[in-house]
Design an enzyme around this catalytic site. Structure first.
Site, mmCIF file in Angstrom:
data_model
loop_
_atom_site.group_PDB
_atom_site.id
_atom_site.type_symbol
_atom_site.label_atom_id
_atom_site.label_comp_id
_atom_site.label_asym_id
_atom_site.label_seq_id
_atom_site.Cartn_x
_atom_site.Cartn_y
_atom_site.Cartn_z
ATOM 1 N N ASP A 92 45.043 29.241 40.677
ATOM 2 C CA ASP A 92 44.682 28.684 39.348
ATOM 3 C C ASP A 92 43.842 27.272 39.410
ATOM 4 O O ASP A 92 43.461 26.963 38.540
ATOM 5 C CB ASP A 92 46.103 28.190 38.586
ATOM 6 N N ARG A 123 36.444 35.107 36.907
ATOM 7 C CA ARG A 123 36.310 33.351 37.035
ATOM 8 C C ARG A 123 35.329 33.273 38.162
ATOM 9 O O ARG A 123 34.422 31.935 38.169
ATOM 10 C CB ARG A 123 37.675 32.936 37.018
ATOM 11 N N ARG A 166 40.666 27.213 31.545
ATOM 12 C CA ARG A 166 40.370 26.617 32.827
ATOM 13 C C ARG A 166 39.193 26.413 33.080
ATOM 14 O O ARG A 166 38.558 25.288 33.789
ATOM 15 C CB ARG A 166 41.112 27.385 33.918
#
Length: 209
Positions: A92, A123, A166
């Site tokens: 994360d 991501r 994020r």
């Protein structure tokens, strides 16, 4: 026969989220002056994997001081020219670390990132696209990201967030280096609803679209 359980009154302090603190670590790392930020409810004996931030960010010139169930992040002068991290236990924080490295002009290799491809977005690909829009160079494998050191950052770039909280928060600290625009900023409400307000409290104003 009924049995009644008597629970004694106790005060319990719930530790704050270390992954959310990562963005403040980047703010301090990217700051140009002697910066200090204090955060409540963080423990030296934390069970959260992301508490490794305290060690990682030493390499970015951020010292973590623990006192009275709180931490103070202090800007220092130490900084490496290249880092190599396996983040398999802490995926994360990968976006935050990668963008911070780019902002500092540090080359990095981040591995153990196979789970990033199955999050809100891929991501790894999203990081590559947005960092390269800003002038960086990124190479990917199925589980790693390799960032080349950069000497400059393009200004006024619109950062796409891919419906990923994020992505928005990882790129926000770059505003300390150059003007950037964060698209769909409300995506942060998924995990950190007061993020933009908290940045304003410490004098960091992001451009939101």
């Amino acid at each position: 026969m009924k049995h009644h359980l008597k629970i004694s009154r106790q005060e319990i302090t719930i530790e704050s989220d270390w992954s959310s603190a990562s963005y403040l670590y980047s703010i301090v790392a990217l700051s140009k002056r002697d910066t200090r930020i204090s955060l409540k409810s963080f423990f030296t004996d934390s069970l959260q994997g992301d508490s490794v931030l305290a060690e990682i960010y030493k390499q970015f010139g951020v010292e973590t001081v623990y006192e009275n169930k709180a931490i103070t992040l202090i800007k220092t002068n130490s900084k490496l020219s290249k880092i190599n991290l396996n983040l398999i236990k802490t995926p994360d924080i990968a976006q935050t670390v990668a963008v911070c490295c780019f902002g500092l002009g540090i080359a990095c290799t981040l591995s153990g990132l196979h789970t990033l491809k199955i999050k809100e977005t891929d991501r790894l690909v999203a990081l590559k696209i947005e960092i390269e829009k800003l002038g960086g160079q990124v190479q990917l494998t199925d589980d790693s990201l390799h960032l080349m050191a950069s000497k400059s950052i393009k200004e006024d770039i619109k950062i796409k967030t891919y419906n990923d909280h994020r992505m928005a928060m990882a790129f926000a600290p770059l505003v300390l280096k150059v003007p950037i625009n964060i698209l769909e900023p409300n995506v942060v409400t998924k995990s950190y609803a007061t993020f933009w307000k908290d940045l304003l409290k410490i004098g960091v104003k992001a451009q939101l679209k």
